[in-house]
Design a protein around this motif. Structure first.
Motif, mmCIF file in Angstrom:
data_model
loop_
_atom_site.group_PDB
_atom_site.id
_atom_site.type_symbol
_atom_site.label_atom_id
_atom_site.label_comp_id
_atom_site.label_asym_id
_atom_site.label_seq_id
_atom_site.Cartn_x
_atom_site.Cartn_y
_atom_site.Cartn_z
ATOM 1 N N GLY A 111 -41.648 -54.526 61.133
ATOM 2 C CA GLY A 111 -41.587 -55.978 60.968
ATOM 3 C C GLY A 111 -41.780 -56.450 59.550
ATOM 4 N N ASP A 112 -42.192 -55.573 58.633
ATOM 5 C CA ASP A 112 -42.364 -55.965 57.237
ATOM 6 C C ASP A 112 -41.018 -55.987 56.523
ATOM 7 O OD1 ASP A 112 -45.162 -56.350 57.016
ATOM 8 O OD2 ASP A 112 -45.468 -54.173 57.028
ATOM 9 N N ASP A 113 -40.821 -56.987 55.673
ATOM 10 C CA ASP A 113 -39.620 -57.098 54.842
ATOM 11 C C ASP A 113 -40.077 -57.019 53.386
ATOM 12 O OD1 ASP A 113 -37.193 -57.601 53.670
ATOM 13 O OD2 ASP A 113 -37.128 -59.731 54.202
ATOM 14 N N TRP A 114 -40.303 -55.787 52.909
ATOM 15 C CA TRP A 114 -40.854 -55.570 51.577
ATOM 16 C C TRP A 114 -39.747 -55.223 50.593
ATOM 17 C CZ3 TRP A 114 -46.059 -52.402 51.746
ATOM 18 C CH2 TRP A 114 -46.999 -53.124 52.491
ATOM 19 N N ALA A 208 -54.790 -59.353 54.141
ATOM 20 C CA ALA A 208 -54.488 -60.314 55.206
ATOM 21 C C ALA A 208 -53.189 -61.075 54.947
ATOM 22 C CB ALA A 208 -55.641 -61.303 55.359
ATOM 23 N N LYS A 209 -52.861 -61.312 53.669
ATOM 24 C CA LYS A 209 -51.632 -62.034 53.337
ATOM 25 C C LYS A 209 -50.396 -61.272 53.811
ATOM 26 C CE LYS A 209 -51.949 -59.970 48.762
ATOM 27 N NZ LYS A 209 -52.328 -60.235 47.368
ATOM 28 N N LEU A 210 -50.482 -59.939 53.842
ATOM 29 C CA LEU A 210 -49.341 -59.141 54.290
ATOM 30 C C LEU A 210 -49.116 -59.319 55.785
ATOM 31 C CD1 LEU A 210 -50.163 -55.878 52.299
ATOM 32 C CD2 LEU A 210 -48.569 -57.714 51.659
ATOM 33 N N THR A 211 -50.204 -59.376 56.533
ATOM 34 C CA THR A 211 -50.095 -59.631 57.970
ATOM 35 C C THR A 211 -49.537 -61.022 58.223
ATOM 36 O OG1 THR A 211 -51.975 -58.186 58.413
ATOM 37 C CG2 THR A 211 -51.382 -59.764 60.134
ATOM 38 N N ALA A 212 -50.031 -62.011 57.489
ATOM 39 C CA ALA A 212 -49.555 -63.381 57.655
ATOM 40 C C ALA A 212 -48.080 -63.499 57.293
ATOM 41 C CB ALA A 212 -50.396 -64.328 56.799
ATOM 42 N N ALA A 213 -47.649 -62.800 56.247
ATOM 43 C CA ALA A 213 -46.243 -62.832 55.848
ATOM 44 C C ALA A 213 -45.364 -62.191 56.911
ATOM 45 C CB ALA A 213 -46.069 -62.122 54.512
ATOM 46 N N ARG A 214 -45.835 -61.082 57.493
ATOM 47 C CA ARG A 214 -45.083 -60.425 58.561
ATOM 48 C C ARG A 214 -44.927 -61.365 59.749
ATOM 49 N NH1 ARG A 214 -48.647 -56.817 60.426
ATOM 50 N NH2 ARG A 214 -48.376 -55.609 58.519
ATOM 51 N N GLU A 215 -46.031 -62.033 60.121
ATOM 52 C CA GLU A 215 -45.968 -62.966 61.252
ATOM 53 C C GLU A 215 -45.002 -64.112 60.982
ATOM 54 O OE1 GLU A 215 -50.591 -62.412 62.827
ATOM 55 O OE2 GLU A 215 -49.946 -64.280 61.904
ATOM 56 N N GLY A 217 -42.432 -63.970 59.086
ATOM 57 C CA GLY A 217 -41.077 -63.464 58.898
ATOM 58 C C GLY A 217 -40.540 -63.690 57.494
ATOM 59 N N ILE A 218 -41.421 -63.721 56.496
ATOM 60 C CA ILE A 218 -40.964 -63.973 55.121
ATOM 61 C C ILE A 218 -40.979 -62.672 54.325
ATOM 62 C CG2 ILE A 218 -41.776 -66.350 55.192
ATOM 63 C CD1 ILE A 218 -44.127 -65.523 53.449
ATOM 64 N N PRO A 219 -40.098 -62.554 53.327
ATOM 65 C CA PRO A 219 -40.058 -61.342 52.506
ATOM 66 C C PRO A 219 -41.267 -61.257 51.572
ATOM 67 C CG PRO A 219 -38.507 -62.964 51.660
ATOM 68 C CD PRO A 219 -39.035 -63.513 52.954
#
Length: 252
Positions: A111-114, A208-215, A217-219
């Motif tokens: 689900g991560d868009d890195w 935590a910001k990485l989890t929030a970004a995944r939720e 749906g932002i790159p």
């Protein structure tokens, strides 16, 4: 560990404070932590503290000699860069054992868009194609790399207030981790963030910001770490650092 041992920790990280606290509690050790002085009100560790630079590798080597340092531990931020190479040069000159403490980096999950980049300049180059409202969490140093992106809006988070040059459309949040997923989720929602920029600093305090970004749906633009100096042993945490110290002093 033996008596009368002097440990110099190049600090500024959670790992450095933990290690200083653990070592300072042991008998027969003198523990000094050196802080760069870039944060106005740093969290001070246990033991002795010095603040400010050494004057390059020559100055650090001189300090190691004058203070009779028995072991040098580089527990600076993974992106500190210059000081790590200065430490390697100084330690080699003075023949003081050196260890680098480097927390594990982050790993992308389902689900991560890195988007991995090699520098802040590369991050700035990638941004226009990814979003228009940027959550910039790379600290106050290096904002100049984004100053030319006048079309984008930035939410900049740092411990101390940034100085120009900086992006013209910018809001600053002064805060220090650890951060919660709930708080990061609210920041992203309230500011309508559509892309996050971060350095791969590792550790849970700012993950935590990485989890929030995944939720959301932002790159996420992830700036890769610079390499550690060649030949310098590394430890992942204070426990491994203490084991390394035990071996050094046992074999001395």
């Amino acid at each position: 560990m033996g008596a009368e041992r002097h440990i110099l920790i190049l600090g500024g990280t959670t790992e450095a404070r933990r290690l200083a606290g653990e070592l300072d509690a042991l008998p027969g050790l003198r523990v000094t932590t050196s802080l760069a002085g870039r944060v106005a009100q740093p969290r001070l560790p246990a033991g002795e503290v010095r603040i400010g630079g050494f004057g390059g590798p020559e100055g650090l080597a001189r300090w190691l000699r004058e203070q009779q340092v028995d072991a040098l531990i580089d527990a600076t931020h993974p992106f500190a860069g210059t000081i790590s190479f200065n430490a390697a040069e100084a330690a080699a000159e003075v023949h003081v054992p050196l260890l680098a403490v480097r927390r594990p980096g982050w790993v992308a999950g389902p689900g991560d868009d890195w988007h991995d980049v090699g520098s802040l300049d590369e991050a700035a180059e990638a941004l226009p194609a990814l979003g228009e409202r940027v959550f910039l969490t790379t600290g106050r140093m290096g904002l100049a790399a984004f100053a030319h992106l006048g079309r984008l809006w930035f939410l900049v988070r740092s411990v101390d207030a940034p100085e120009p040059p900086a992006p013209p459309r910018m809001e600053v949040v002064l805060d220090r981790g650890p951060f919660t997923v709930e708080a990061e989720r609210e920041l992203i929602r309230r500011h309508r963030i559509d892309v996050l920029v971060t350095k791969d600093s590792g550790a849970a305090a700012t993950a935590a910001k990485l989890t929030a970004a995944r939720e959301a749906g932002i790159p996420v633009v992830v700036v890769r770490r610079p390499p550690t100096p060649e030949g310098v042993p590394t430890a992942a945490d204070p426990a491994e650092a203490r084991e390394w110290l035990d071996r050094q002093f046992r074999n001395a």
